[in-house]
Design a protein around this motif. Structure first.
Motif, PDB file in Angstrom:
ATOM      1  N   GLU A 144       0.811  -1.216   0.000  1.00  0.00           N
ATOM      2  CA  GLU A 144       0.000   0.000   0.000  1.00  0.00           C
ATOM      3  C   GLU A 144       0.844   1.264   0.000  1.00  0.00           C
ATOM      4  O   GLU A 144       0.390   2.317  -0.450  1.00  0.00           O
ATOM      5  CB  GLU A 144      -0.930  -0.004   1.214  1.00  0.00           C
ATOM      6  N   SER A 145       2.063   1.196   0.499  1.00  0.00           N
ATOM      7  CA  SER A 145       2.906   2.397   0.547  1.00  0.00           C
ATOM      8  C   SER A 145       3.338   2.849  -0.847  1.00  0.00           C
ATOM      9  O   SER A 145       3.741   3.999  -1.025  1.00  0.00           O
ATOM     10  CB  SER A 145       4.143   2.130   1.413  1.00  0.00           C
ATOM     11  N   PHE A 146       3.240   1.984  -1.850  1.00  0.00           N
ATOM     12  CA  PHE A 146       3.603   2.324  -3.220  1.00  0.00           C
ATOM     13  C   PHE A 146       2.353   2.869  -3.934  1.00  0.00           C
ATOM     14  O   PHE A 146       1.582   2.124  -4.529  1.00  0.00           O
ATOM     15  CB  PHE A 146       4.141   1.093  -3.961  1.00  0.00           C
ATOM     16  N   THR A 147       2.156   4.187  -3.862  1.00  0.00           N
ATOM     17  CA  THR A 147       0.913   4.782  -4.373  1.00  0.00           C
ATOM     18  C   THR A 147       1.072   5.464  -5.727  1.00  0.00           C
ATOM     19  O   THR A 147       0.119   5.540  -6.496  1.00  0.00           O
ATOM     20  CB  THR A 147       0.381   5.818  -3.376  1.00  0.00           C
ATOM     21  N   LEU A 148       2.245   5.991  -6.032  1.00  0.00           N
ATOM     22  CA  LEU A 148       2.386   6.857  -7.210  1.00  0.00           C
ATOM     23  C   LEU A 148       2.330   6.101  -8.531  1.00  0.00           C
ATOM     24  O   LEU A 148       2.125   6.702  -9.585  1.00  0.00           O
ATOM     25  CB  LEU A 148       3.704   7.640  -7.119  1.00  0.00           C
ATOM     26  N   GLY A 149       2.482   4.785  -8.500  1.00  0.00           N
ATOM     27  CA  GLY A 149       2.378   4.007  -9.734  1.00  0.00           C
ATOM     28  C   GLY A 149       0.993   4.069 -10.355  1.00  0.00           C
ATOM     29  O   GLY A 149       0.837   3.786 -11.549  1.00  0.00           O
ATOM     30  N   ARG A 150      -0.014   4.467  -9.580  1.00  0.00           N
ATOM     31  CA  ARG A 150      -1.381   4.580 -10.103  1.00  0.00           C
ATOM     32  C   ARG A 150      -1.498   5.704 -11.121  1.00  0.00           C
ATOM     33  O   ARG A 150      -2.477   5.779 -11.870  1.00  0.00           O
ATOM     34  CB  ARG A 150      -2.350   4.860  -8.956  1.00  0.00           C
ATOM     35  N   TYR A 151      -0.512   6.603 -11.162  1.00  0.00           N
ATOM     36  CA  TYR A 151      -0.589   7.778 -12.029  1.00  0.00           C
ATOM     37  C   TYR A 151       0.386   7.698 -13.203  1.00  0.00           C
ATOM     38  O   TYR A 151       0.593   8.682 -13.909  1.00  0.00           O
ATOM     39  CB  TYR A 151      -0.317   9.038 -11.206  1.00  0.00           C
ATOM     40  N   VAL A 152       0.989   6.511 -13.405  1.00  0.00           N
ATOM     41  CA  VAL A 152       1.930   6.303 -14.503  1.00  0.00           C
ATOM     42  C   VAL A 152       1.237   5.502 -15.601  1.00  0.00           C
ATOM     43  O   VAL A 152       0.722   4.406 -15.338  1.00  0.00           O
ATOM     44  CB  VAL A 152       3.183   5.544 -14.015  1.00  0.00           C
ATOM     45  N   PRO A 153       1.164   6.021 -16.828  1.00  0.00           N
ATOM     46  CA  PRO A 153       0.495   5.275 -17.913  1.00  0.00           C
ATOM     47  C   PRO A 153       1.097   3.893 -18.121  1.00  0.00           C
ATOM     48  O   PRO A 153       2.306   3.684 -17.946  1.00  0.00           O
ATOM     49  CB  PRO A 153       0.717   6.178 -19.135  1.00  0.00           C
TER      50      PRO A 153
ATOM     51  N   GLY B 122      -8.319  11.507 -11.145  1.00  0.00           N
ATOM     52  CA  GLY B 122      -9.437  10.577 -11.175  1.00  0.00           C
ATOM     53  C   GLY B 122     -10.273  10.651 -12.424  1.00  0.00           C
ATOM     54  O   GLY B 122     -11.391  10.124 -12.464  1.00  0.00           O
ATOM     55  N   GLY B 123      -9.749  11.282 -13.488  1.00  0.00           N
ATOM     56  CA  GLY B 123     -10.488  11.366 -14.739  1.00  0.00           C
ATOM     57  C   GLY B 123     -10.320  10.119 -15.586  1.00  0.00           C
ATOM     58  O   GLY B 123      -9.679   9.139 -15.184  1.00  0.00           O
ATOM     59  N   LYS B 124     -10.897  10.164 -16.779  1.00  0.00           N
ATOM     60  CA  LYS B 124     -10.759   9.050 -17.703  1.00  0.00           C
ATOM     61  C   LYS B 124      -9.381   9.130 -18.360  1.00  0.00           C
ATOM     62  O   LYS B 124      -9.027  10.122 -18.973  1.00  0.00           O
ATOM     63  CB  LYS B 124     -11.852   9.092 -18.764  1.00  0.00           C
ATOM     64  N   GLY B 125      -8.628   8.094 -18.236  1.00  0.00           N
ATOM     65  CA  GLY B 125      -7.291   8.069 -18.814  1.00  0.00           C
ATOM     66  C   GLY B 125      -6.885   6.645 -19.116  1.00  0.00           C
ATOM     67  O   GLY B 125      -7.666   5.700 -18.948  1.00  0.00           O
ATOM     68  N   PRO B 126      -5.656   6.456 -19.547  1.00  0.00           N
ATOM     69  CA  PRO B 126      -5.193   5.095 -19.837  1.00  0.00           C
ATOM     70  C   PRO B 126      -5.058   4.284 -18.560  1.00  0.00           C
ATOM     71  O   PRO B 126      -4.989   4.844 -17.454  1.00  0.00           O
ATOM     72  CB  PRO B 126      -3.820   5.340 -20.474  1.00  0.00           C
ATOM     73  N   ALA B 127      -5.037   2.987 -18.706  1.00  0.00           N
ATOM     74  CA  ALA B 127      -4.814   2.133 -17.539  1.00  0.00           C
ATOM     75  C   ALA B 127      -3.411   2.389 -17.004  1.00  0.00           C
ATOM     76  O   ALA B 127      -2.461   2.534 -17.772  1.00  0.00           O
ATOM     77  CB  ALA B 127      -4.979   0.669 -17.922  1.00  0.00           C
ATOM     78  N   PRO B 128      -3.244   2.457 -15.685  1.00  0.00           N
ATOM     79  CA  PRO B 128      -1.909   2.700 -15.118  1.00  0.00           C
ATOM     80  C   PRO B 128      -1.036   1.460 -15.221  1.00  0.00           C
ATOM     81  O   PRO B 128      -1.524   0.336 -15.385  1.00  0.00           O
ATOM     82  CB  PRO B 128      -2.208   3.052 -13.667  1.00  0.00           C
ATOM     83  N   ILE B 129       0.258   1.667 -15.068  1.00  0.00           N
ATOM     84  CA  ILE B 129       1.187   0.551 -15.221  1.00  0.00           C
ATOM     85  C   ILE B 129       0.985  -0.503 -14.141  1.00  0.00           C
ATOM     86  O   ILE B 129       1.205  -1.694 -14.377  1.00  0.00           O
ATOM     87  CB  ILE B 129       2.640   1.054 -15.229  1.00  0.00           C
ATOM     88  N   VAL B 130       0.517  -0.088 -12.950  1.00  0.00           N
ATOM     89  CA  VAL B 130       0.329  -1.072 -11.882  1.00  0.00           C
ATOM     90  C   VAL B 130      -0.850  -1.990 -12.165  1.00  0.00           C
ATOM     91  O   VAL B 130      -1.040  -2.986 -11.460  1.00  0.00           O
ATOM     92  CB  VAL B 130       0.154  -0.378 -10.525  1.00  0.00           C
ATOM     93  N   ALA B 131      -1.673  -1.650 -13.182  1.00  0.00           N
ATOM     94  CA  ALA B 131      -2.767  -2.528 -13.595  1.00  0.00           C
ATOM     95  C   ALA B 131      -2.398  -3.338 -14.831  1.00  0.00           C
ATOM     96  O   ALA B 131      -3.209  -4.120 -15.318  1.00  0.00           O
ATOM     97  CB  ALA B 131      -4.025  -1.704 -13.882  1.00  0.00           C
ATOM     98  N   SER B 132      -1.175  -3.165 -15.343  1.00  0.00           N
ATOM     99  CA  SER B 132      -0.754  -3.854 -16.558  1.00  0.00           C
ATOM    100  C   SER B 132      -0.571  -5.345 -16.300  1.00  0.00           C
ATOM    101  O   SER B 132       0.119  -5.741 -15.349  1.00  0.00           O
ATOM    102  CB  SER B 132       0.566  -3.255 -17.053  1.00  0.00           C
TER     103      SER B 132
END
Length: 649
Positions: free
Chosen positions: A27-36, A212-222
């Motif tokens: 959970e401490s790794f949060t910023l990956g949610r904002y990387v395409p 929180g807008g519509k954007g590409p899936a983040p890398i942590v969801a790849s």
């Protein structure tokens, strides 16, 4: 610092090759949610309280380097080489740069969490860079103003650069652009997140994800990232993901656009525009593309780092594509041998060693020749000239080297047997496995004799070569040069299937005794057992290095550079070099502060499809703080009307 740890982890992943675990990012790794999700490089670090002591050590070192005077000395060297008319402007630039950099509290800016990512973007495949940090809330305002000042100052360096404010997904963004150049730099702050992003599409997508807008899936969801992460334990300090296959696909897609007909699917482009390409340029471009395809064998690299007590542990994996054997580089890599017993030649008191297995060099050489012959324009002629050159100097790569050279290499470092007046603190032995020991001895000794004849012809002072009678094995030679006899003497020979080169008879004998069972091996060294990585099966590499004296060694090295500068003549042409060496000497005492490392160790295995590595860096236990003397009781006296302040010890 976190950046230091990330850089170290990334260099380890490129040069190295860990048990599986399917855990997601903590959970401490949060910023990956904002990387395409289409980034091919993703490095993510967080503050780990267990690793705080490491950061404190490196902070002390960086402060010592900052305060040692090296930067000022280096600046003086540069300024002294400038024309007098330019010195004032450079001094002003230097002073302003120092003010800008010191206005930002970098540790507060980067200390909690950071991300760095990169991808290819646009028809020209320009790189998008993404840097995000979660900053200390108490200094973020001040630090952000400092970053804005730096951006504005950069814009002032060119009349073609402009800075403008815009709003992207509701977030204020300050952007730097360069006229007629596809380069944009965007700086923004959203709550406690600060971002520096290069590329217009990147800033749009990052801020869409951040808000929180519509954007590409983040890398942590790849799915590819999830697949890779399952191969290693979850990170505590840093995670690095290098999607090699995506990068190679991006590069080859760029070639499809830039080189008509170079790859499948581009022949139609060439047919639609006949006569628009230069045949020579097209052949060269196609050769580059085929070279990329021949080397397109890697799937991904993943690595994580954890801290456990006084050890930082890195687990990483380099996975090959399933079809890697269909390509030349894949066939070369697949020829790597396994090492069954790594400790055989390593004495118990070795301070450092490395045992590794490379590819089959004959396979590599023949694959390279075949590629040149079938792919490179004029390749047959190039190979003919190479063969003629070899024949002209009486040398043949396959017959004289590859015919006997095998794949395993060992290096061993032992404590020096005596204190050297020249600062030599170790003795070394190198082993190279041979396919044909008799042929290896013949070829190596013949090369030594021929090289000695050339030295005699060129400088009139050949090597001193004599039998190494004190080596316990037969047929060894002692080699030195009259000018270096007090510093360097090597013993060279072939024994038990190995070409052996040692810095002393004693060191070679000690390793040979160890192999013969007459001495203990490194596996009986308590320190190696506590700090090393001991494999339980076949490996492709194992290493260990004592780092306890690294700071003093670096200080001594830079001190020698300074003395070398002092010894140089005061010649105008030599003054810049002399000044640089004198400046470098200032780094010695600062680097001596690296007194907290104990050792580094690693082990690598290869299963035919992937390399896995476990690397351990061990730190010294902290020195106990001096005990504080107990306060001495003061006899009671009559209290004054106004109590006096307590006396400080």
């Amino acid at each position: 610092m976190q950046i230091y740890r990330a850089v170290v982890l990334t260099v380890v992943l490129i040069g190295a090759l860990a048990p599986a675990s399917a855990a997601p990012l903590p959970e401490s790794f949060t910023l990956g949610r904002y990387v395409p999700g289409d980034c091919w490089l993703y490095v993510h670090g967080v503050t780990n309280p267990e690793a705080q002591f490491v950061e404190e050590h490196w902070t002390r070192v960086f402060a010592a380097v900052r305060d040692c005077g090296f930067g000022q000395a280096l600046k003086d060297v540069f300024v002294n080489e400038l024309p007098g008319t330019e010195r004032e402007s450079f001094n002003a630039f230097w002073s302003r740069t120092g003010e800008l950099v010191s206005a930002v509290k970098w540790r507060d800016l980067l200390g909690r969490e950071f991300v760095f990512a990169e991808r290819m973007s646009g028809p020209m495949l320009l790189p998008d860079f993404i840097f995000l940090s979660r900053s200390d809330a108490t200094t973020i305002e001040e630090n952000y103003r400092g970053l804005v000042a730096i951006l504005d100052s950069l814009a002032g360096l060119s009349e073609n650069a402009t800075v403008a404010d815009q709003t992207v997904h509701g977030v204020p963004v300050r952007s730097l652009a360069i006229r007629n150049a596809p380069i944009t730099v965007h700086l923004f702050r959203k709550d406690d997140v600060v971002g520096v992003v290069m590329g217009p599409r990147a800033v749009q997508e990052v801020l869409s994800l951040l808000t929180g807008g519509k954007g590409p899936a983040p890398i942590v969801a790849s799915p590819r990232f999830h697949k890779a992460l399952a191969e290693v334990p979850p990170p505590e300090d840093v995670v690095t993901f290098f999607d090699v296959r995506r990068l190679m696909c991006d590069i080859q897609d760029g070639c499809r656009q830039l080189v008509p007909g170079s790859l499948p699917g581009t022949q139609a482009m060439a047919a639609a525009h006949p006569g628009t390409t230069n045949p020579a340029e097209d052949h060269a471009a196609q050769t580059v593309v085929k070279l990329l395809q021949a080397g397109d064998v890697f799937d991904f690299i993943i690595g994580t780092q954890q801290t456990d007590g006084l050890q930082q542990i890195t687990h990483s994996m380099v996975r090959l594509q399933a079809e890697h054997r269909d390509r030349p580089l894949g066939r070369i890599l697949a020829s790597q041998k396994q090492i069954e017993r790594f400790d055989r030649y390593i004495p118990v008191d070795a301070t450092a060693f490395s045992v590794s297995s490379g590819p089959d060099w004959t396979v590599a050489y023949r694959e390279a020749r075949e590629f040149v012959k079938t792919t490179v324009p004029g390749g047959t002629g190039l190979l003919a000239r190479w063969d003629d050159f070899q024949q002209g100097i009486g040398f043949n790569m396959e017959a004289d080297v590859l015919s006997w050279l095998d794949q395993e290499i060992i290096s061993v470092q032992l404590p020096a047997s005596f204190v050297s007046p020249f600062g030599v603190t170790s003795e070394n032995v190198w082993f190279v496995r041979t396919k044909d020991p008799a042929l290896a001895k013949q070829k190596v000794f013949s090369a030594m004799d021929r090289g000695n004849e050339l030295l005699q012809e060129i400088i009139g002072q050949p090597l001193l070569i004599s039998p190494a009678e004190d080596v316990q094995a037969e047929g060894f030679r002692s080699v030195t040069h009259p000018a270096l006899a007090m510093l360097v003497r090597l013993v060279v020979g072939v024994h038990d299937g190995w070409l052996i080169i040692g810095s002393s008879d004693r060191a070679v004998n000690k390793c040979l005794d160890c192999a013969a069972g007459k001495g203990k091996t490194i596996l009986e060294n308590p320190r190696f057992l506590a700090e090393g990585v001991r494999p339980t099966g076949a490996v492709t590499s194992v290493s260990f290095q004592d780092l306890s004296g690294l700071g003093q060694e670096l200080a001594q090295m830079f001190g020698v550079l300074g003395f070398a500068g002092m010894g140089m003549p005061d010649d105008p042409n030599a003054r810049p070099v002399k000044a640089l060496l004198n400046a470098a000497m200032k780094l010695g005492p600062a680097l001596a502060q690296i007194d907290f490392l104990s050792s580094s160790a690693s082990a690598t295995t290869f299963d035919g499809q992937a390399w896995t590595v476990r690397q351990v860096t061990t730190y010294k236990a902290p020195k106990p703080k001096p005990a504080t003397a107990p306060a001495t009781a003061v006899p009671a006296t009559a209290a004054p009307a106004t109590a006096a302040p307590a006396q400080q010890p």
